[in-house]
Design a protein around this motif. Structure first.
Motif, PDB file in Angstrom:
ATOM      1  N   GLU A  35       0.830  -1.210   0.000  1.00  0.00           N
ATOM      2  CA  GLU A  35       0.000   0.000   0.000  1.00  0.00           C
ATOM      3  C   GLU A  35       0.862   1.256   0.000  1.00  0.00           C
ATOM      4  OE1 GLU A  35      -3.397   2.243   2.732  1.00  0.00           O
ATOM      5  OE2 GLU A  35      -3.017   0.108   3.031  1.00  0.00           O
ATOM      6  N   ASN A  36       1.965   1.222   0.761  1.00  0.00           N
ATOM      7  CA  ASN A  36       2.886   2.366   0.766  1.00  0.00           C
ATOM      8  C   ASN A  36       3.567   2.527  -0.581  1.00  0.00           C
ATOM      9  OD1 ASN A  36       2.712   1.110   3.590  1.00  0.00           O
ATOM     10  ND2 ASN A  36       3.528   3.118   4.037  1.00  0.00           N
ATOM     11  N   ARG A  37       3.901   1.395  -1.226  1.00  0.00           N
ATOM     12  CA  ARG A  37       4.528   1.468  -2.555  1.00  0.00           C
ATOM     13  C   ARG A  37       3.585   2.122  -3.551  1.00  0.00           C
ATOM     14  NH1 ARG A  37       5.734  -4.326  -1.537  1.00  0.00           N
ATOM     15  NH2 ARG A  37       7.808  -4.438  -0.598  1.00  0.00           N
ATOM     16  N   ILE A  38       2.310   1.763  -3.465  1.00  0.00           N
ATOM     17  CA  ILE A  38       1.332   2.351  -4.383  1.00  0.00           C
ATOM     18  C   ILE A  38       1.234   3.847  -4.146  1.00  0.00           C
ATOM     19  CG2 ILE A  38      -1.126   2.441  -4.976  1.00  0.00           C
ATOM     20  CD1 ILE A  38      -1.246  -0.578  -4.405  1.00  0.00           C
ATOM     21  N   ARG A  39       1.194   4.267  -2.877  1.00  0.00           N
ATOM     22  CA  ARG A  39       1.117   5.694  -2.569  1.00  0.00           C
ATOM     23  C   ARG A  39       2.346   6.433  -3.115  1.00  0.00           C
ATOM     24  NH1 ARG A  39      -2.477   8.145   0.670  1.00  0.00           N
ATOM     25  NH2 ARG A  39      -3.986   6.904   1.837  1.00  0.00           N
ATOM     26  N   LYS A  40       3.490   5.765  -3.109  1.00  0.00           N
ATOM     27  CA  LYS A  40       4.720   6.397  -3.596  1.00  0.00           C
ATOM     28  C   LYS A  40       4.887   6.257  -5.104  1.00  0.00           C
ATOM     29  CE  LYS A  40       7.145   5.846   0.811  1.00  0.00           C
ATOM     30  NZ  LYS A  40       8.294   5.251   1.518  1.00  0.00           N
ATOM     31  N   GLY A  41       3.979   5.488  -5.734  1.00  0.00           N
ATOM     32  CA  GLY A  41       3.972   5.433  -7.191  1.00  0.00           C
ATOM     33  C   GLY A  41       4.749   4.303  -7.827  1.00  0.00           C
ATOM     34  N   TYR A  42       5.226   3.319  -7.022  1.00  0.00           N
ATOM     35  CA  TYR A  42       5.964   2.218  -7.644  1.00  0.00           C
ATOM     36  C   TYR A  42       5.427   0.837  -7.222  1.00  0.00           C
ATOM     37  CZ  TYR A  42       8.691   1.923  -3.240  1.00  0.00           C
ATOM     38  OH  TYR A  42       9.085   1.793  -1.937  1.00  0.00           O
ATOM     39  N   GLY A  43       4.172   0.791  -6.769  1.00  0.00           N
ATOM     40  CA  GLY A  43       3.545  -0.486  -6.460  1.00  0.00           C
ATOM     41  C   GLY A  43       3.178  -1.225  -7.738  1.00  0.00           C
ATOM     42  N   LEU A  44       2.822  -2.495  -7.598  1.00  0.00           N
ATOM     43  CA  LEU A  44       2.470  -3.300  -8.776  1.00  0.00           C
ATOM     44  C   LEU A  44       1.314  -2.685  -9.546  1.00  0.00           C
ATOM     45  CD1 LEU A  44       2.739  -6.947  -7.376  1.00  0.00           C
ATOM     46  CD2 LEU A  44       4.221  -5.871  -9.087  1.00  0.00           C
ATOM     47  N   ALA A  45       0.316  -2.161  -8.823  1.00  0.00           N
ATOM     48  CA  ALA A  45      -0.841  -1.550  -9.491  1.00  0.00           C
ATOM     49  C   ALA A  45      -0.421  -0.319 -10.291  1.00  0.00           C
ATOM     50  CB  ALA A  45      -1.909  -1.178  -8.465  1.00  0.00           C
ATOM     51  N   CYS A  46       0.614   0.384  -9.828  1.00  0.00           N
ATOM     52  CA  CYS A  46       1.106   1.559 -10.560  1.00  0.00           C
ATOM     53  C   CYS A  46       1.893   1.124 -11.796  1.00  0.00           C
ATOM     54  CB  CYS A  46       1.991   2.421  -9.667  1.00  0.00           C
ATOM     55  SG  CYS A  46       1.171   3.053  -8.186  1.00  0.00           S
ATOM     56  N   LEU A  47       2.682   0.064 -11.638  1.00  0.00           N
ATOM     57  CA  LEU A  47       3.486  -0.412 -12.759  1.00  0.00           C
ATOM     58  C   LEU A  47       2.604  -0.945 -13.886  1.00  0.00           C
ATOM     59  CD1 LEU A  47       6.324  -2.252 -10.779  1.00  0.00           C
ATOM     60  CD2 LEU A  47       6.377   0.034 -11.773  1.00  0.00           C
ATOM     61  N   SER A  48       1.463  -1.516 -13.508  1.00  0.00           N
ATOM     62  CA  SER A  48       0.530  -2.034 -14.524  1.00  0.00           C
ATOM     63  C   SER A  48      -0.497  -0.982 -14.937  1.00  0.00           C
ATOM     64  CB  SER A  48      -0.197  -3.267 -13.976  1.00  0.00           C
ATOM     65  OG  SER A  48      -0.974  -2.933 -12.831  1.00  0.00           O
ATOM     66  N   ARG A  49      -0.359   0.229 -14.384  1.00  0.00           N
ATOM     67  CA  ARG A  49      -1.226   1.373 -14.687  1.00  0.00           C
ATOM     68  C   ARG A  49      -2.681   1.144 -14.278  1.00  0.00           C
ATOM     69  NH1 ARG A  49       1.012   4.051 -20.344  1.00  0.00           N
ATOM     70  NH2 ARG A  49       3.187   4.224 -19.654  1.00  0.00           N
ATOM     71  N   GLU A  50      -2.886   0.278 -13.285  1.00  0.00           N
ATOM     72  CA  GLU A  50      -4.230   0.091 -12.731  1.00  0.00           C
ATOM     73  C   GLU A  50      -4.531   1.141 -11.668  1.00  0.00           C
ATOM     74  OE1 GLU A  50      -4.566  -3.865 -11.265  1.00  0.00           O
ATOM     75  OE2 GLU A  50      -3.838  -4.780 -13.112  1.00  0.00           O
ATOM     76  N   ASP A  51      -3.483   1.759 -11.149  1.00  0.00           N
ATOM     77  CA  ASP A  51      -3.649   2.766 -10.100  1.00  0.00           C
ATOM     78  C   ASP A  51      -2.534   3.797 -10.248  1.00  0.00           C
ATOM     79  OD1 ASP A  51      -4.629   4.116  -7.920  1.00  0.00           O
ATOM     80  OD2 ASP A  51      -4.673   2.367  -6.600  1.00  0.00           O
ATOM     81  N   ASN A  52      -2.637   4.860  -9.459  1.00  0.00           N
ATOM     82  CA  ASN A  52      -1.640   5.930  -9.486  1.00  0.00           C
ATOM     83  C   ASN A  52      -1.166   6.225  -8.074  1.00  0.00           C
ATOM     84  OD1 ASN A  52      -1.799   7.023 -12.429  1.00  0.00           O
ATOM     85  ND2 ASN A  52      -3.939   6.916 -11.779  1.00  0.00           N
ATOM     86  N   GLY A  53       0.005   6.829  -7.985  1.00  0.00           N
ATOM     87  CA  GLY A  53       0.526   7.213  -6.681  1.00  0.00           C
ATOM     88  C   GLY A  53      -0.173   8.445  -6.145  1.00  0.00           C
ATOM     89  N   ASP A  54       0.265   8.889  -4.980  1.00  0.00           N
ATOM     90  CA  ASP A  54      -0.371  10.038  -4.337  1.00  0.00           C
ATOM     91  C   ASP A  54      -0.070  11.358  -5.040  1.00  0.00           C
ATOM     92  OD1 ASP A  54      -1.589   8.452  -2.519  1.00  0.00           O
ATOM     93  OD2 ASP A  54      -0.489   9.165  -0.764  1.00  0.00           O
ATOM     94  N   ASN A  55       0.859  11.352  -5.998  1.00  0.00           N
ATOM     95  CA  ASN A  55       1.075  12.567  -6.780  1.00  0.00           C
ATOM     96  C   ASN A  55      -0.074  12.814  -7.753  1.00  0.00           C
ATOM     97  OD1 ASN A  55       1.720  10.344  -8.334  1.00  0.00           O
ATOM     98  ND2 ASN A  55       3.367  11.361  -9.448  1.00  0.00           N
ATOM     99  N   HIS A  56      -0.951  11.785  -7.913  1.00  0.00           N
ATOM    100  CA  HIS A  56      -2.182  11.933  -8.698  1.00  0.00           C
ATOM    101  C   HIS A  56      -3.297  12.215  -7.700  1.00  0.00           C
ATOM    102  CE1 HIS A  56      -5.720  10.199 -10.990  1.00  0.00           C
ATOM    103  NE2 HIS A  56      -5.251  11.107 -11.818  1.00  0.00           N
ATOM    104  N   LEU A  57      -3.744  13.477  -7.630  1.00  0.00           N
ATOM    105  CA  LEU A  57      -4.655  13.924  -6.572  1.00  0.00           C
ATOM    106  C   LEU A  57      -5.926  13.087  -6.448  1.00  0.00           C
ATOM    107  CD1 LEU A  57      -5.291  15.858  -4.304  1.00  0.00           C
ATOM    108  CD2 LEU A  57      -6.150  17.492  -5.984  1.00  0.00           C
ATOM    109  N   PRO A  58      -6.636  12.752  -7.552  1.00  0.00           N
ATOM    110  CA  PRO A  58      -7.854  11.942  -7.395  1.00  0.00           C
ATOM    111  C   PRO A  58      -7.599  10.594  -6.723  1.00  0.00           C
ATOM    112  CG  PRO A  58      -7.789  12.935  -9.569  1.00  0.00           C
ATOM    113  CD  PRO A  58      -6.457  13.200  -8.948  1.00  0.00           C
ATOM    114  N   SER A  59      -6.476   9.950  -7.054  1.00  0.00           N
ATOM    115  CA  SER A  59      -6.142   8.660  -6.430  1.00  0.00           C
ATOM    116  C   SER A  59      -5.819   8.845  -4.953  1.00  0.00           C
ATOM    117  CB  SER A  59      -4.952   8.015  -7.150  1.00  0.00           C
ATOM    118  OG  SER A  59      -5.247   7.785  -8.508  1.00  0.00           O
ATOM    119  N   CYS A  60      -5.078   9.910  -4.638  1.00  0.00           N
ATOM    120  CA  CYS A  60      -4.744  10.207  -3.249  1.00  0.00           C
ATOM    121  C   CYS A  60      -6.005  10.483  -2.438  1.00  0.00           C
ATOM    122  CB  CYS A  60      -3.799  11.405  -3.206  1.00  0.00           C
ATOM    123  SG  CYS A  60      -3.294  11.888  -1.543  1.00  0.00           S
TER     124      CYS A  60
END
Length: 286
Positions: A54-79
């Motif tokens: 979950e922390n990796r996703i918030r920082k933008g390098y989680g698996l969901a971010c790498l597969s473009r299923e989600d965005n890190g916290d630098n993307h305001l709507p996702s945050c």
């Protein structure tokens, strides 16, 4: 101590093992299979495994971010989406907590926030008696912490008011005490601070970051928490046009200016601002 982690990179191997000693203190142990030669260097890495995802996703390098299923916290709507879930879970914890636990929580929070509230009061006082400085001595993280504690205190107070009302005679002392202490968690000059930021929108924190932008994000998040059942995917420019996103931001700031007043919500101001923002948006369409 800060240690980089391997994340989801299959080419990186951990050289440090992290263990919790049972007292919520993490200890690191070096893990090297072969002896190092003189002058040889090795990168220090730790593997926090799945529970850190979950922390990796918030920082933008989680698996969901790498597969473009989600965005890190630098993307305001996702945050916003993740933070609203966190706020909801926190309120559930408050509702389920025993009174003695709330007592401990309030005492802990008071020990953390008193000095920060004093520093914010000093900033507002200086701005009212002399020229607003270009930079303040607090960090954005500290200012946001005070704002979030304000939000926490408002919900704690509502829960404690219910407990006072339902407590039998002779058992009202502790909930009453907690309710009174909750007031000390609150900084009651947000409207004055917002007025200062309106006058000097470029005011920086001690690290050079713009304070107005950080408080705008908090205002947006609080507004969307209230409207989460009626407004889906807020500020997501893949769903909303730029005009709608801009109007929504302005509406959220209007809500903050109205709700963050010491005297309580100014509904007259809110109605006026909503009408003005709507009229501006309609004008942009022409």
């Amino acid at each position: 101590m800060y240690v980089n982690e391997v994340g989801n990179d299959p080419n990186l191997k951990d050289t440090i093992r992290a263990y919790d000693d049972g007292d919520s203190v993490v200890k690191y142990f070096i893990l090297i299979k072969d002896p190092l030669q003189k002058g040889q260097e090795i990168e220090v890495l730790v593997n926090y495994k799945g529970f850190y995802e979950e922390n990796r996703i918030r920082k933008g390098y989680g698996l969901a971010c790498l597969s473009r299923e989600d965005n890190g916290d630098n993307h305001l709507p996702s945050c916003l989406r993740r933070n609203i879930v966190d706020r909801t879970e926190f309120l559930s914890c408050i509702e389920a907590a025993q009174l003695i636990d709330l007592y401990g929580l309030i005492n802990f929070l008071l020990s953390s926030v008193k000095k920060l509230i004093k520093r914010l009061n000093t900033l507002v006082d200086k701005a009212k008696t002399s020229k607003v400085p270009k930079q303040c001595s607090m960090t954005i993280r500290q200012i946001v912490a005070v704002r979030r504690l304000e939000w926490v205190a408002s919900h704690l107070s509502k829960d404690l008011e219910k407990q006072v009302h339902h407590a039998p005679p002779g058992r009202k002392f502790l909930p009453n005490w907690c309710l009174k202490r909750c007031k000390h968690l609150r900084f009651d000059r947000w409207d004055e601070l917002l007025a200062i930021l309106k006058e000097v929108p470029t005011l920086k924190d001690s690290e050079g970051n713009t304070i107005a932008a950080a408080l705008e994000k908090e205002a947006v998040e609080e507004a969307f928490f209230l409207a989460q059942d009626n407004l889906q995917l807020p500020l997501d420019d893949s769903r909303w046009c730029p005009l709608a996103v801009d109007a929504t931001r302005k509406l959220c700031m209007a809500i903050a200016h109205a709700r963050w007043k010491k005297e309580g919500t100014d509904y007259g101001f809110l109605a006026t601002e909503f009408s003005r923002i709507a009229a501006d948006a309609v004008g942009e369409l022409k």
